[in-house]
Design an enzyme around this catalytic site. Structure first.
Site, PDB file in Angstrom:
ATOM      1  N   LYS A   1      -5.865   2.721   9.204  1.00 46.50           N
ATOM      2  CA  LYS A   1      -4.997   3.759   8.641  1.00 46.50           C
ATOM      3  C   LYS A   1      -5.577   5.146   8.891  1.00 46.50           C
ATOM      4  CE  LYS A   1      -3.125   0.746   5.041  1.00 46.50           C
ATOM      5  NZ  LYS A   1      -3.074   0.451   3.599  1.00 46.50           N
TER       6      LYS A   1
ATOM      7  N   SER B   1       0.811  -1.225   0.000  1.00 43.80           N
ATOM      8  CA  SER B   1       0.000   0.000   0.000  1.00 43.80           C
ATOM      9  C   SER B   1       0.843   1.273   0.000  1.00 43.80           C
ATOM     10  CB  SER B   1      -0.938  -0.001   1.201  1.00 43.80           C
ATOM     11  OG  SER B   1      -0.196  -0.059   2.398  1.00 43.80           O
TER      12      SER B   1
END
Length: 777
Positions: A720, A677
């Site tokens: 996140k 990511s």
């Protein structure tokens, strides 16, 4: 007048006693004994034979030897190949050791005084002799050790002392009893004592014969094993004992018949019990079978705890024990509602996934309490052996059932809440793969017939409510993951942590440290500072530790300074805990060139990742540092290749890779980093460094990149986003396909963040980089 004494070598005897007129072979092997024989042969071949008190003693001292023995003459002596001496001796008459003289060589030398027999009334002696001969005749008739020829030899003796000695030598008496007969000088007393002993021996032989006949009449089989078992029963009956193996078998049978096991299991148990009864007690198999039977008896087969399904009550319990976690609570309440409607449902397999300290284990306990079921927990962390799950086969020494069956025994019901803690920490080695063994346990279609190697019979796990916990989904094998229903528990927001600290953690620590609400008060701003500046975690475990520290320090202040109340403010917090450990808000303070902020998902929750890029004159070498894993290195290569292919559109010199070396670095190099990511973050940092355009300080981003610049979706958006919020980031660039995950983010955090959905790197650069017109400033 002093009696005459004789000095003779001494030969101690072990487990043997020689009487006068007795001729016997002796095997002599001890050094002192051989030396005594050699000395006797050098003289008139006379030696003194006497028994030692303890048979096990190899080197007896004078105090270990009886004082009265038999003077004997050595008739023959032969040396055997193994070094021992075989001698033929004939007993002469009794003697008593007066004293031990100095050793002559290696043998004992003793002074002996003869012991003469003391005779009484001749008629009484004659009567006792007849009585003794009659008893000895009866003894010979029932004894297998003495033949009839021996009786014929003894019957011809008319001297009472010799008769007593000869009969004694043929009886199976203890050495102590024979020694007492040897020491008895009075012939009448000796005859009476011998009559008493032979009478007792005859009674024992009669009893043995009676037992043997009783066993023989009850036997239908001829096998030796059956005969011995029946003989043991007869002995126990004769002795009036009921506590032998027969009684134990009866107790086990009662337990089996009174247990709740199904008919097929009971049939197996009774069959094993029959085997147990036949196997000798000393056999190793006996303990194996007994252990197996005890496990079958102890396991719950049909016993269930009655579910008290009250949706509102269960919801109150879950809300009281845990703040937040709405998705998990909703799933549990759905399960209860369906069960109440159907009255029969297979237990679901829930898997709570989240970082440490967010309350996964305690939530499982609350689930059990809310539906009134027993709770049992097993830890799977570090389990490598398949037998830990399926059990060992009974043929192995120390075999045990697997942890699943052991847990069911502890639960005592067939429908407990069964917590499989840290299921992602299982591994495998040469002993097998425990995760493969778990497939049957966690498959609702198969676990009704779970097979344990130790139990061997199938066990029904379909009524068990399995709850698994894990920190990281990627560590769970795919087939195992497919059998579970995942429920993600992300980290808590600041607001949630504040509520948890006030309603749960602080009251708990007050109780444990002997404090009350009236003696320690903590302001909300102090709690918020504690959360922001002294802890950084997804869960609340460290927060609880810090609260425990505050309570201990407050307790000391109350005792030492005799204060009635301690109030914790922002200022006093720093006095108690020292300078803050963390800086609140980790985003860049200014727009930076060549530095971009990425968002990462770790086993401990979300975190932010600062990626730095610098370039300098060189030959196009690409250097990656920061302990990056394979996936992140590949992301950096992909980003670099994309920028080379689009250099003109991005206003970068087309030959930059020939003139400059590029270094990509992720700080905190000692921490391993990997994950798919960070692609767009690396690409943004590269473009910023090569164009000189700064990256906006308030922007964080997450997403993977392809060689064509497409942005691919990622996982863990909630975690996140929470980490970005903690770091002070206000804008998050996410892949367009992750728009559906925004709803999972707590509303309090979602309202303070701006989400920009992108599908191509060009869009990322448009929002992440500062406008070119601002760059001149």
């Amino acid at each position: 007048m002093t009696k005459e004494t004789i000095q003779l070598p001494l030969l101690p005897l072990r487990g043997l006693l020689v009487f006068p007129s007795m001729v016997i072979h002796l095997d002599v092997g001890r050094d002192k004994s051989i030396a005594a024989l050699e000395q006797a042969m050098m003289g008139d071949q006379t030696i003194f034979l006497v028994a030692q008190r303890k048979v096990s003693m190899d080197e007896p001292e004078p105090q270990d030897i009886y004082s009265i023995g038999t003077m004997a003459v050595v008739k023959q002596m032969l040396k055997l190949p193994n070094g021992t001496m075989r001698v033929l001796v004939e007993g002469l008459h009794r003697g008593e050791i007066i004293r031990y003289t100095e050793d002559s060589g290696d043998a004992f030398q003793v002074e002996i005084e003869k012991r003469e027999d003391i005779h009484g009334d001749s008629n009484e002696e004659e009567a006792l002799m007849r009585s003794l001969l009659g008893l000895f005749e009866q003894y010979v008739s029932v004894s297998r050790k003495v033949n009839k020829e021996t009786y014929a030899t003894v019957a011809d003796i008319d001297e009472p002392s010799r008769l007593a000695d000869l009969i004694t030598s043929h009886l199976s008496l203890k050495i102590k009893e024979k020694q007492e007969l040897l020491e008895t000088q009075n012939v009448i007393a000796r005859l009476k004592y011998l009559i008493k002993l032979i009478t007792n021996e005859k009674k024992v032989l009669d009893l043995e014969k009676k037992i043997g006949q009783r066993v023989k009449t009850s036997m239908e089989k001829t096998q030796k094993e059956y005969y011995l078992r029946e003989q043991m029963k007869a002995i126990q009956k004769e002795l009036g004992e009921k506590d032998g193996k027969t009684g134990e078998v009866g107790q086990l049978k009662d337990k089996i018949t009174n247990s709740d096991m199904p008919d097929n299991i009971m049939e197996v148990a009774l069959k094993e019990l029959d085997r147990y009864e036949k196997v000798p007690q000393s056999s190793a198999e006996s303990s194996v079978i007994r252990n197996y039977l005890e496990w079958l008896i102890a396991l719950p087969w049909t016993q269930q705890s009655e579910d008290t399904i009250e949706i509102n009550k269960a919801e109150d319990i879950l809300n009281t024990d845990h703040y937040g976690l709405d998705k998990v609570k909703e799933r549990i309440l759905e399960y209860l509602a369906v069960q109440k409607l159907t009255n029969s449902i297979k237990g679901p397999i829930l898997c709570l996934v989240g970082p440490p300290g967010v309350g996964k284990t305690s939530l499982a306990k609350s689930i059990a309490r809310s539906i009134n079921r027993n709770f049992v927990r097993i830890s799977l962390g570090g389990v490598r052996d398949e037998a830990e799950i399926r059990g060992h086969r009974r043929t192995y020494i120390g075999a045990m059932p697997g942890r699943i069956i052991q847990g069911m025994k502890k639960a005592k019901t067939t429908n407990p809440v069964f917590l499989l803690d840290e299921i992602d920490k299982m591994s495998n080695d040469f002993r097998g793969d425990p995760s493969s063994a778990m497939l049957e346990v966690l498959d609702p279609e198969q676990n009704s017939n779970f097979s344990d190697h130790f139990i061997e019979e199938t066990y029904d796990l379909s009524n068990v409510l399995f709850v698994a916990t894990a920190n990281y989904v990627n560590n769970i094998p795919g087939p195992l993951l497919d059998r579970m229903e995942l429920i993600s528990i992300a980290g808590y927001t600041e607001v949630e942590k504040l509520h948890i600290a006030k309603e749960h953690l602080l009251p708990k620590q007050l109780r444990e440290n002997g404090l009350k609400k009236s003696t320690l008060q903590m302001r909300d701003e102090a709690l918020l500072k504690l959360i922001r500046r002294y802890t950084r975690e997804a869960g609340v475990r460290n927060l609880e530790r810090q609260l425990a520290t505050i309570c201990r320090k407050a307790a000391r202040i109350i005792i030492s300074e005799e204060k009635k109340r301690v109030i914790i403010t922002e200022k006093s917090l720093e006095e108690l805990l020292g300078k803050p450990i963390y800086r609140y808000g980790l985003r860049e303070q200014e727009d930076q060139v060549g530095t971009a902020t990425g968002l990462a998902y770790t086993a401990a929750g979300g975190d932010i990742l600062s990626i730095e890029v610098s370039h300098y004159p060189g030959k196009g070498k690409l250097t990656l540092t920061g302990k990056l894993g394979d996936v992140m290195q590949e992301s950096a290569q992909a980003a670099f290749s994309y920028i080379r292919s689009r250099a003109t559109e991005l206003k970068i010199a087309p030959d930059f890779y020939e003139k400059y070396d590029i270094h990509i670095h992720v700080p905190e190099g000692a921490t391993p980093k990997d994950g798919p990511s960070a692609g767009i973050t690396m690409a943004t940092a590269l473009v910023s460094a090569l164009t000189g355009r700064a990256v906006k300080k308030e922007v964080g981003m997450t997403g993977e990149i392809t060689l064509r610049g497409r942005v691919l979706p990622i996982g863990g958006l909630k975690e996140k986003s929470l980490s970005a919020h903690r770091a002070g980031i206000t804008t998050i660039i996410i892949p367009a396909e992750n728009e559906k995950d925004i709803e999972d983010i707590p509303e309090s955090v979602r309202n303070e963040l701006t989400f920009i959905k992108v599908s191509h790197l060009d869009e990322v650069l448009k929002y992440a980089l500062v406008e070119e017109k601002n760059e001149s400033k």
